[in-house]
Motif scaffolding. Sequence first.
Motif, PDB file in Angstrom:
ATOM      1  N   LEU A 154      53.733  40.826  35.886  1.00  0.00           N
ATOM      2  CA  LEU A 154      52.472  40.714  36.019  1.00  0.00           C
ATOM      3  C   LEU A 154      51.800  41.167  34.596  1.00  0.00           C
ATOM      4  O   LEU A 154      51.904  42.458  34.276  1.00  0.00           O
ATOM      5  CB  LEU A 154      51.657  41.255  37.111  1.00  0.00           C
ATOM      6  CG  LEU A 154      51.889  40.874  38.360  1.00  0.00           C
ATOM      7  CD1 LEU A 154      51.524  41.875  39.574  1.00  0.00           C
ATOM      8  CD2 LEU A 154      51.495  39.353  38.754  1.00  0.00           C
ATOM      9  N   GLY A 155      51.462  40.356  33.731  1.00  0.00           N
ATOM     10  CA  GLY A 155      50.773  40.840  32.328  1.00  0.00           C
ATOM     11  C   GLY A 155      49.190  41.202  32.361  1.00  0.00           C
ATOM     12  O   GLY A 155      48.436  40.482  32.225  1.00  0.00           O
ATOM     13  N   LEU A 156      49.163  42.418  33.156  1.00  0.00           N
ATOM     14  CA  LEU A 156      48.020  42.874  33.549  1.00  0.00           C
ATOM     15  C   LEU A 156      47.056  43.664  32.392  1.00  0.00           C
ATOM     16  O   LEU A 156      45.646  43.839  32.336  1.00  0.00           O
ATOM     17  CB  LEU A 156      47.797  43.606  34.622  1.00  0.00           C
ATOM     18  CG  LEU A 156      48.230  43.018  35.901  1.00  0.00           C
ATOM     19  CD1 LEU A 156      48.187  44.033  37.072  1.00  0.00           C
ATOM     20  CD2 LEU A 156      47.698  41.805  36.360  1.00  0.00           C
ATOM     21  N   GLY A 179      42.855  32.936  36.203  1.00  0.00           N
ATOM     22  CA  GLY A 179      42.590  32.556  37.480  1.00  0.00           C
ATOM     23  C   GLY A 179      43.250  33.603  38.583  1.00  0.00           C
ATOM     24  O   GLY A 179      43.460  34.774  38.303  1.00  0.00           O
ATOM     25  N   ASP A 180      43.199  33.262  39.765  1.00  0.00           N
ATOM     26  CA  ASP A 180      43.812  34.097  40.795  1.00  0.00           C
ATOM     27  C   ASP A 180      45.319  34.222  41.071  1.00  0.00           C
ATOM     28  O   ASP A 180      46.007  33.499  40.371  1.00  0.00           O
ATOM     29  CB  ASP A 180      43.018  33.705  42.146  1.00  0.00           C
ATOM     30  CG  ASP A 180      43.333  32.343  42.772  1.00  0.00           C
ATOM     31  OD1 ASP A 180      44.369  31.879  42.281  1.00  0.00           O
ATOM     32  OD2 ASP A 180      42.529  31.907  43.401  1.00  0.00           O
ATOM     33  N   PHE A 181      45.682  34.918  41.825  1.00  0.00           N
ATOM     34  CA  PHE A 181      47.006  35.282  42.090  1.00  0.00           C
ATOM     35  C   PHE A 181      47.464  34.088  43.210  1.00  0.00           C
ATOM     36  O   PHE A 181      48.886  34.131  43.408  1.00  0.00           O
ATOM     37  CB  PHE A 181      47.440  36.633  42.490  1.00  0.00           C
ATOM     38  CG  PHE A 181      47.034  37.618  41.607  1.00  0.00           C
ATOM     39  CD1 PHE A 181      47.849  37.684  40.319  1.00  0.00           C
ATOM     40  CD2 PHE A 181      45.959  38.489  41.886  1.00  0.00           C
ATOM     41  CE1 PHE A 181      47.499  38.828  39.246  1.00  0.00           C
ATOM     42  CE2 PHE A 181      45.718  39.386  40.804  1.00  0.00           C
ATOM     43  CZ  PHE A 181      46.452  39.588  39.610  1.00  0.00           C
ATOM     44  N   GLU A 208      42.406  50.275  38.591  1.00  0.00           N
ATOM     45  CA  GLU A 208      42.106  48.790  38.451  1.00  0.00           C
ATOM     46  C   GLU A 208      43.280  48.033  38.561  1.00  0.00           C
ATOM     47  O   GLU A 208      43.667  46.996  39.065  1.00  0.00           O
ATOM     48  CB  GLU A 208      41.422  48.522  37.310  1.00  0.00           C
ATOM     49  CG  GLU A 208      41.097  47.183  36.905  1.00  0.00           C
ATOM     50  CD  GLU A 208      40.235  46.415  38.103  1.00  0.00           C
ATOM     51  OE1 GLU A 208      40.227  45.070  37.898  1.00  0.00           O
ATOM     52  OE2 GLU A 208      39.887  46.905  38.970  1.00  0.00           O
ATOM     53  N   LEU A 209      44.648  48.590  37.784  1.00  0.00           N
ATOM     54  CA  LEU A 209      45.784  47.904  37.656  1.00  0.00           C
ATOM     55  C   LEU A 209      46.286  47.895  39.001  1.00  0.00           C
ATOM     56  O   LEU A 209      46.782  46.947  39.636  1.00  0.00           O
ATOM     57  CB  LEU A 209      46.663  48.567  36.686  1.00  0.00           C
ATOM     58  CG  LEU A 209      46.269  48.637  35.272  1.00  0.00           C
ATOM     59  CD1 LEU A 209      47.222  49.278  34.285  1.00  0.00           C
ATOM     60  CD2 LEU A 209      46.302  46.875  34.702  1.00  0.00           C
ATOM     61  N   LYS A 210      46.538  49.077  39.850  1.00  0.00           N
ATOM     62  CA  LYS A 210      46.840  49.049  41.129  1.00  0.00           C
ATOM     63  C   LYS A 210      46.231  47.931  42.096  1.00  0.00           C
ATOM     64  O   LYS A 210      46.781  47.594  42.983  1.00  0.00           O
ATOM     65  CB  LYS A 210      46.809  50.501  41.523  1.00  0.00           C
ATOM     66  CG  LYS A 210      47.854  51.485  40.861  1.00  0.00           C
ATOM     67  CD  LYS A 210      47.694  52.788  41.404  1.00  0.00           C
ATOM     68  CE  LYS A 210      48.527  53.998  40.713  1.00  0.00           C
ATOM     69  NZ  LYS A 210      48.359  55.406  41.020  1.00  0.00           N
ATOM     70  N   ARG A 211      44.843  47.965  41.858  1.00  0.00           N
ATOM     71  CA  ARG A 211      43.987  47.304  42.738  1.00  0.00           C
ATOM     72  C   ARG A 211      44.636  45.529  42.566  1.00  0.00           C
ATOM     73  O   ARG A 211      44.713  44.946  43.513  1.00  0.00           O
ATOM     74  CB  ARG A 211      42.738  47.171  42.483  1.00  0.00           C
ATOM     75  CG  ARG A 211      41.628  46.348  43.450  1.00  0.00           C
ATOM     76  CD  ARG A 211      40.277  46.421  43.008  1.00  0.00           C
ATOM     77  NE  ARG A 211      40.192  45.747  41.786  1.00  0.00           N
ATOM     78  CZ  ARG A 211      40.152  44.356  41.599  1.00  0.00           C
ATOM     79  NH1 ARG A 211      40.636  43.500  42.696  1.00  0.00           N
ATOM     80  NH2 ARG A 211      39.970  43.691  40.494  1.00  0.00           N
ATOM     81  N   ARG A 212      44.986  45.395  41.341  1.00  0.00           N
ATOM     82  CA  ARG A 212      45.272  43.894  40.828  1.00  0.00           C
ATOM     83  C   ARG A 212      46.716  43.618  41.401  1.00  0.00           C
ATOM     84  O   ARG A 212      47.085  42.838  41.712  1.00  0.00           O
ATOM     85  CB  ARG A 212      44.982  43.742  39.878  1.00  0.00           C
ATOM     86  CG  ARG A 212      43.713  43.645  39.027  1.00  0.00           C
ATOM     87  CD  ARG A 212      43.461  43.078  37.837  1.00  0.00           C
ATOM     88  NE  ARG A 212      43.600  41.468  38.011  1.00  0.00           N
ATOM     89  CZ  ARG A 212      43.855  40.720  37.176  1.00  0.00           C
ATOM     90  NH1 ARG A 212      44.098  41.056  35.774  1.00  0.00           N
ATOM     91  NH2 ARG A 212      43.802  39.442  37.242  1.00  0.00           N
TER      92      ARG A 212
END
Length: 368
Positions: free
Chosen positions: A297-299, A281-283, A312-316
């Motif tokens: 954050l386990g991204l 889900g979202d944050f 992409e990681l930085k965006r998240r």
Amino acid sequence: MQLPARYDHVGSFLRPQYLLEARDKKAKGEIGAEALREVEDKAIAEIVKFQQDVGLKSITDGEFRRTYFHIDFLEQLGGVKTDIPVTVKKADGTEELAPPVIRVIDKVRHAKDIQRADFEYLKGQVAAGCTPKVTIPSPTMLHFRGGRAGISKTAYPELDPAFYDDVAKAYGDELKSLYDAGCRYVQMDDTNLAYLCDEKMREAARQRGDDPNELPHRYAGFINKVVAHKPEGMLLAMHLCRGNFKSTHAAAGNYEPVAEALLAEMNLDAFFLEYDDDRSGDFRPLRFLPKGKTVVLGLVTTKFGEMESKDELKRRIDEAARHAPLEQLALSPQCGFSSTVHGNNIAVEAQRQKLRLVIETAQEVWGS
């Protein structure tokens, strides 16, 4: 209490083939426990060097002395009986681990030091400037797997407060034992709160006679009883796992049903949350994070070898920072690489690359 760095990891690593072969020989009675431990020592020394070479600041033994992340610890508590989990083949050909049976058959107690000798060996391998970390299963597993039916009514006619107090005291004794050996960082691995995000698991809890809306708050109180025994100066974190057997998962769902109990009510220092795909889900649930606590954050997935991109990681991370302060966030892989001895379907080199990606991204976001 602060994490050793803005980048971290969950703890387990792929076992080398020679260690798997030694474990197999031990199971067949071809070698004894002492010979197996010598092989484990060698493998742990190598995985410690691997972690330090890659640039990690928190260092584990890779869980190389364990078959399962939870059972190997829980079965050493007095009053607890566990059965070996069964591997089930699904219709699509994939395998999953049927939940192990964990029963409380007597008063729960700290019958012996469980992790101390293992920690002392780990500490002796870790270089200055790094922090050895011990991972243990969450105490909630002694309740969630079987509910009331899994806990002896002779030992515990009523669960509250006697059962929760006894388990908390047993965990507190283990934390004190580790602290006395020099341990300052412990992570508890918890599948149950993550499972309570999944409607199928919530329904299973109802069938056992529990209210899935009440359970997260009860577990917050349970965890806080453990924290009350924690030695001052020890960092205590929790990782929420949605299943990690051979690159499969067991649960899905937004953290919303457990977020307030987890982040706002538990007196822990840090929370490792899996966010490697849309199953999580979202944050928005991060809005419950109070000051002084960290969400890791386990991204970066540990299930598959495909590499995520830094952009992409930085965006998240930016997305997450809309709901919790950036200075209270950190980065890690979503889970361990080998929560059980079997390992995920990922190459050793991908394991290294994923960790480097986490470290480099974190350093670019937060500075080194």
